[in-house]
Design an enzyme around this catalytic site. Structure first.
Site: not given
Length: 744
Positions: A42-43, A228-229, A259, A617
Site C-alpha cells: 500500500k505504501t 493511509d490507515e 487491521q 508480521r
C-alpha cells in the site's frame, strides 16, 4: 514536461506494480477506497499515486495532502516520492494527522482567540494539569483518579466533543462531574497557552466548523487528499478529512478493516466500512496479492479473520511457493515457553545465520515480557523493547526540555513546576505552594506570580533563591536568538547547574544520564542540519520547531530496527513492522483474547483483528506458543489455549510435542518421564538421542558461554539440569534440553 518525458516517468512509476496497484494509481479523480491487505504494497501505491499526480497529471505538488499515522511512515513516503520525482516533490504536504493539525493551527488558531505560540503538552503534563484542577476543586485524586479522567477527556476529544457537548451527553453523575472538570481543564490549558494532543485535532475541526473561510482556504489549497490507515481514524479525524474533501471530492483512502486495532483510543471501524455509503460514487479496488508472507502464514491468518462479521471480504494470496507450516507449542509452564522461544532464536542465529534483528517476540500485554527478558539475559542475547521508555520520556531529557519550553512560553506552568527546583536550589515546597496559591487567587501565570511574590515579600525566606532563578530564566530567554539550538541547550545545561549536579553524583546512573544529555545536544545539531533550508522560510524560531518535533514523536518512530537485537513488543506496537521469524506467545484465553475485550462481540472481533495483524508480521516462520500453567498476579493458574488457535486449519499447523491445541495436557503427559519428542520443536536442530545423559566432569561447549566443565547433574536424559563452570562466563545452571551442548 514533454510527452516523451511523461511517458518515461510513467514507466518508472508503474514499473513493478501489479494490475490492481496500477489501477489504484491511475484512478485520480473522485472518491477511491483501496482495500489493502497486509503486506500488499500500500505504501508503494500511495507514493506512486502522488508521483503520478504530479509528474504525469501535472497537479502542483503543493495541492496534494497525504496523511498517515506515524512520522516514520510519513518520512518513508516523502523519501520514496522524492526518489521518483526529485526536487519537485518537496512541496507535497506529507505528515501525521497531528503534525498537519499543528501546521494549520500555527497559522490560523488566532481565529479561535488563541495564541499561535502555544506549547504542546504530553501525557504527563496533562495529568499534572488534571491534578491541579482536582486540587482547586477540593477533590481527592485517590478517589477521582487523574488517569481515568484524562482517558475520558481523550475519548471525548477523539469523538470531536468540546465540554458543552459532553455536558449534554453525560449519562450519569460521574460523567457530569468529569464534564465539568473537562471544562476547567481546557481553561487551564488556555491560560498556559498550551494544547494537548487531542486539541491538535479537536481545535482544527472546530476552526473549520466556525470559520468557513478558513476551511475554504484549505479546501482550495489541498485539492487532492490521500489518507493511509483509514481504518484507524477516529471521529475527529474523520470529520477533518470529510471537511477538507467536501468541495473537490478527490479523496483516496487506503486501509484494511481487518487491521483496525485501536478502538481503545477512539478508532471507529465504521469509517472505512461505511465509506461507500458516505461517497456513493466511490470506486473500490482490492489489493490482495501479498509480498511479505508465505502461503501457510497467509492462509492461517485469513482463516482466523474470516470468523469476524464486521469486515469486507478479501482473500490474500502470494506468488511464493512452499513455506514452512505454522508451528505451535503448548508448553507445560510459562518458563518453559520462554526457554523454548529463546532456544529457537539461538538456533536460528547459530545454525542458519539469521540475525537477531530478524526475529521478534510479540505478546498481548507488556507484563508478559519479563520471563523472555530473563531468558535473553541468561544467554546474553541482545534485545530491544519497542514501546518501552522513549528517549524523550527520560526524566533528565524532560527536565531540560521543560527549561526550553519555559523560554518559549513563560505561561507554561507545568514546565515551571517541573524545573523550579531541578537541580536543587533551595526553593522549598512550602514556599512554592505560597506562590501557587497567590498566583491562583490573582489569576497570574506561575512565573509572573513568582515575580510578584519576590517583590511583595510573599516568598519569605526563599525570596533570594527565587530571584536568582528568575534572573537565570531571563538571561537564558534573552540568549534564544543569539545561540544556535544545540549551543542554547548546552548553555542551559551549564548555566542551570544541571549537568554539574549529575557529574557530582558520579554513579553509573548519573553517567548514563549525562550521556543522554550529550545525545540531546547531538539531536539538536542534527535537527538544525536536516531543517536548515526550511528554517529560512519559517516565521517561528528553530527552538519552537524543535519542540514541536519532539512532542510529535511516537513510540514506533523511535524504533531503530537494529540487526543485532531481538525485538520484543506488544502486538499493537508491531503494526506496520515485519520480521522473517515471529514468535507469537501467550496464546491463551483471557490473555489473547484479552479478558477485558472478550465480554462482547465487538471486543472479541477486535482481538481477532489483533491476532490477524500479529500473524501477518511474519515473513518466513511463525511460531505460536501458549502455556498450560502460568504465574499471573502472584498465583499459579491453569490456562486454556486461545480460541484463535482452533480457527487455524489443521493442515496449516504443525503441533510440536505431545500437547494438543484443544485442551491442556493431562497430568500423565506432563510428567518428568515425557519423551524427548515433546521437545522436538526446532525447525533447524539435531536432538540428542533419548537416553543420553551428561555426567559430572564432562567437558562441554555451549553456543553462547563457550567451553566448560559439568560440576553437578540433577535428573536424567533431556530433563537433566546441569551446573557448569564455564571458562569465560563463570558458573551457570542450565537445562540440557535447551542448552545445545556439544562435547568438547
Amino acid at each position: 514536461m514533454n510527452s516523451q518525458t511523461e511517458n518515461t516517468l510513467a514507466d518508472s512509476i508503474f514499473d513493478g506494480l501489479n494490475p490492481e496497484q496500477r489501477q489504484a494509481v491511475e484512478v485520480t479523480e473522485g472518491p477511491l477506497l483501496v482495500l489493502a491487505g497486509a503486506g500488499s504494497g500500500k505504501t508503494r501505491v500511495l507514493t506512486s499515486r502522488i508521483a503520478y499526480l504530479i509528474g504525469v497529471c501535472g497537479i502542483p505538488a503543493e495541492q496534494i495532502l497525504a496523511v498517515t499515522f506515524t512520522n516514520k511512515a510519513a518520512g518513508e513516503m516523502k523519501e520514496r516520492v522524492e526518489k521518483l520525482l526529485g526536487p519537485q516533490a518537496g512541496d507535497v504536504a506529507i505528515g501525521t494527522f497531528h503534525s498537519i493539525g499543528v501546521r494549520i493551527l500555527r497559522r490560523d488558531i488566532g481565529h479561535l482567540a488563541r495564541n499561535r505560540g502555544f506549547v504542546i503538552y504530553d501525557d504527563s503534563d496533562s495529568i499534572g494539569v488534571i491534578k491541579e484542577v482536582l486540587k482547586r476543586e477540593g477533590l481527592d485524586p485517590k478517589v477521582h483518579e487523574p488517569r481515568r479522567i484524562r482517558w475520558q477527556i481523550d475519548q471525548w476529544k477523539n469523538a470531536g466533543l468540546l465540554p458543552p457537548a459532553t455536558a449534554e451527553r453525560a449519562r450519569d453523575l460521574d460523567e457530569e462531574l468529569v464534564s465539568k472538570l473537562y471544562a476547567k481543564y481546557q481553561q487551564k490549558l488556555a491560560d498556559a497557552e498550551a494544547l494537548d494532543f487531542g486539541d491538535l485535532l479537536l481545535l482544527t475541526a472546530e476552526l473549520f466548523r466556525k470559520h468557513p473561510r478558513v476551511l475554504h482556504y484549505y479546501q482550495q489549497k489541498y485539492s487532492y487528499v490521500l489518507v493511509d490507515e483509514y481504518q484507524d481514524t477516529n471521529g475527529v479525524q474523520y470529520g477533518i478529512v470529510s471537511q477538507l474533501a467536501a468541495e473537490h471530492r478527490n479523496l483516496c483512502v487506503v486501509g484494511d478493516p481487518d487491521q483496525s486495532i485501536y478502538a481503545w483510543r477512539g478508532a471507529d471501524l465504521r469509517n472505512i466500512l461505511d465509506f461507500e455509503e458516505d461517497y456513493r460514487d466511490a470506486k473500490v479496488i482490492k489489493l490482495e496479492r501479498n509480498y511479505r508472507s508465505t502461503q501457510p502464514i497467509l492462509a492461517g491468518a485469513s482463516a482466523v479473520i474470516s470468523n469476524n462479521l464486521e469486515r469486507k471480504d478479501k482473500s490474500l494470496f502470494t506468488d511464493r511457493e512452499g513455506g514452512s507450516p505454522i508451528r505451535f507449542l503448548e508448553a507445560e509452564t510459562d518458563r518453559e515457553e520462554a526457554q523454548f522461544v529463546i532456544r529457537n532464536i539461538l538456533i536460528a542465529n547459530r545454525n542458519e545465520s539469521i540475525p537477531f534483528g530478524n526475529q521478534a517476540i510479540l505478546y498481548r500485554t507488556n507484563a508478559q515480557s519479563r520471563l523472555f527478558e530473563e531468558e535473553l539475559l541468561k544467554y546474553d542475547v541482545p534485545y530491544t523493547i519497542v514501546g518501552g521508555q522513549r528517549f524523550y520520556d527520560r526524566a533528565e531529557i524532560k527536565d531540560v526540555m521543560a527549561y526550553m519550553r519555559l523560554l518559549v512560553n513563560p505561561r507554561d506552568d507545568q514546565a515551571l513546576r517541573r524545573i523550579v527546583n531541578k537541580p536543587t536550589r533551595g526553593i522549598g515546597k512550602t514556599s512554592f505552594e505560597r506562590v501557587e496559591s497567590m498566583a491562583a487567587s490573582e489569576g497570574l501565570p506561575l512565573l509572573e506570580g513568582m515575580r510578584v511574590a519576590v517583590e511583595t515579600g510573599v516568598a519569605g525566606r526563599a525570596a533570594g533563591k527565587m530571584a536568582a532563578f528568575l534572573d537565570l530564566i531571563d538571561v537564558l530567554a534573552n540568549l534564544r536568538s543569539a545561540f544556535s539550538l544545540d549551543d542554547l541547550i548546552a548553555r542551559v545545561l551549564a548555566d542551570t547547574g544541571y549537568l554539574r549536579s549529575l557529574e557530582k553524583e558520579d554513579t553509573p546512573e548519573s553517567e548514563a544520564r549525562v550521556d543522554n544529555l550529550k545525545e540531546l545536544v547531538s539531536s539538536a545539531r542534527d535537527f538544525h542540519a536536516a531543517n536548515e533550508d526550511e528554517l529560512e522560510d519559517e516565521e517561528r524560531s528553530e527552538l519552537e520547531l524543535y519542540l514541536d518535533q519532539v512532542a510529535l514523536i511516537s513510540d514506533l518512530d523511535s524504533w531503530e530496527g537494529r540487526q543485532d537485537r531481538v525485538s520484543l513488543m506488544t502486538v499493537h506496537s508491531a503494526k506496520g513492522l515485519e520480521f522473517p521469524i515471529v514468535f507469537l506467545v501467550g496464546m491463551e484465553e483471557r490473555i489473547f483474547p484479552h479478558a477485558s475485550s472478550s465480554r462482547d462481540e465487538a471486543g472479541l472481533e477486535e482481538e481477532r483483528r489483533l491476532c490477524y495483524v500479529a500473524m501477518t508480521r511474519a515473513m518466513e516462520h511463525l511460531f505460536l506458543t501458549c502455556a498450560a500453567e502460568r504465574f499471573r498476579f502472584g498465583d499459579r493458574t491453569y490456562q486454556s489455549p486461545s480460541r484463535f488457535l482452533q480457527e487455524i486449519p489443521d493442515e496449516l499447523i504443525q503441533t510440536l510435542g505431545t500437547a494438543s491445541r484443544g485442551s491442556r495436557p493431562s497430568s500423565s503427559s506432563s510428567s518428568s518421564s515425557t519423551s524427548s519428542s515433546r521437545f522436538d520443536y526446532s525447525y533447524a536442530q539435531e536432538e540428542a538421542a533419548e537416553g543420553e545423559g551428561v555426567q559430572v566432569g564432562t567437558r562441554v561447549r555451549h553456543p553462547v558461554f563457550g567451553r566448560g566443565e559439568v560440576l553437578a547433574v540433577v535428573g536424567v536424559d533431556l530433563n537433566q539440569k546441569l551446573r557448569i563452570k564455564f571458562e569465560r562466563a563463570g558458573v551457570k545452571t542450565i537445562l540440557v534440553r535447551f542448552a545445545n551442548l556439544e562435547m568438547a
